[in-house]
Scaffold this active site. Structure first.
Site, PDB file in Angstrom:
ATOM      1  N   CYS A  21      61.958  64.636   5.830  1.00  0.00           N
ATOM      2  CA  CYS A  21      62.887  63.502   5.789  1.00  0.00           C
ATOM      3  C   CYS A  21      62.123  62.191   5.992  1.00  0.00           C
ATOM      4  O   CYS A  21      62.395  61.199   5.303  1.00  0.00           O
ATOM      5  CB  CYS A  21      63.962  63.638   6.861  1.00  0.00           C
ATOM      6  SG  CYS A  21      65.007  65.105   6.692  1.00  0.00           S
ATOM      7  N   CYS A  78      62.932  65.892  11.371  1.00  0.00           N
ATOM      8  CA  CYS A  78      62.576  66.471  10.073  1.00  0.00           C
ATOM      9  C   CYS A  78      61.405  65.726   9.438  1.00  0.00           C
ATOM     10  O   CYS A  78      61.547  64.577   9.026  1.00  0.00           O
ATOM     11  CB  CYS A  78      63.805  66.437   9.161  1.00  0.00           C
ATOM     12  SG  CYS A  78      63.488  66.812   7.445  1.00  0.00           S
TER      13      CYS A  78
END
Length: 105
Positions: free
Chosen positions: A33, A30
């Protein structure tokens, strides 16, 4: 690193601790993230006396992500006394994240 890594075995104990806990539900693949990681690390140091910061990998621990409806990553949930009190989805600058969590810790 001040950010704790949560697992299925440690999650309930973590969110029921003596401090509020901000948990990032994320994944290694991600991009957002990874973008929010420095913000969370900074918060874990800056607010160490009143907030714990943890992360849980939704691919490794999908049952926890499902339990809390973390369908998008990153999802950040603030827990206090084991209860969810704030939730935000997506990477945000520190100022916006603090505003979203306002009053929670």
């Amino acid at each position: 690193m001040s950010t704790a890594i949560a697992t299925t075995d440690t999650f309930d104990e973590l969110i029921n601790g003596d401090l509020p806990v901000l948990v990032e539900f994320g994944a290694v693949w991600c991009g957002p993230c990874r973008m929010i990681e420095p913000v969370l690390e900074e918060m874990s140091v800056e607010y160490a006396d009143r907030l714990r910061v943890a992360k849980i990998d939704v691919d490794e621990h999908p049952e926890i992500a499902m339990r809390y409806g973390a369908l998008s990553v990153p999802t950040l949930i603030l827990f206090k006394d084991g209860e969810q009190i704030r939730r935000t989805v997506g990477a945000r600058p520190k100022r916006q994240l603090l505003k979203a969590l306002e009053g929670g810790f």
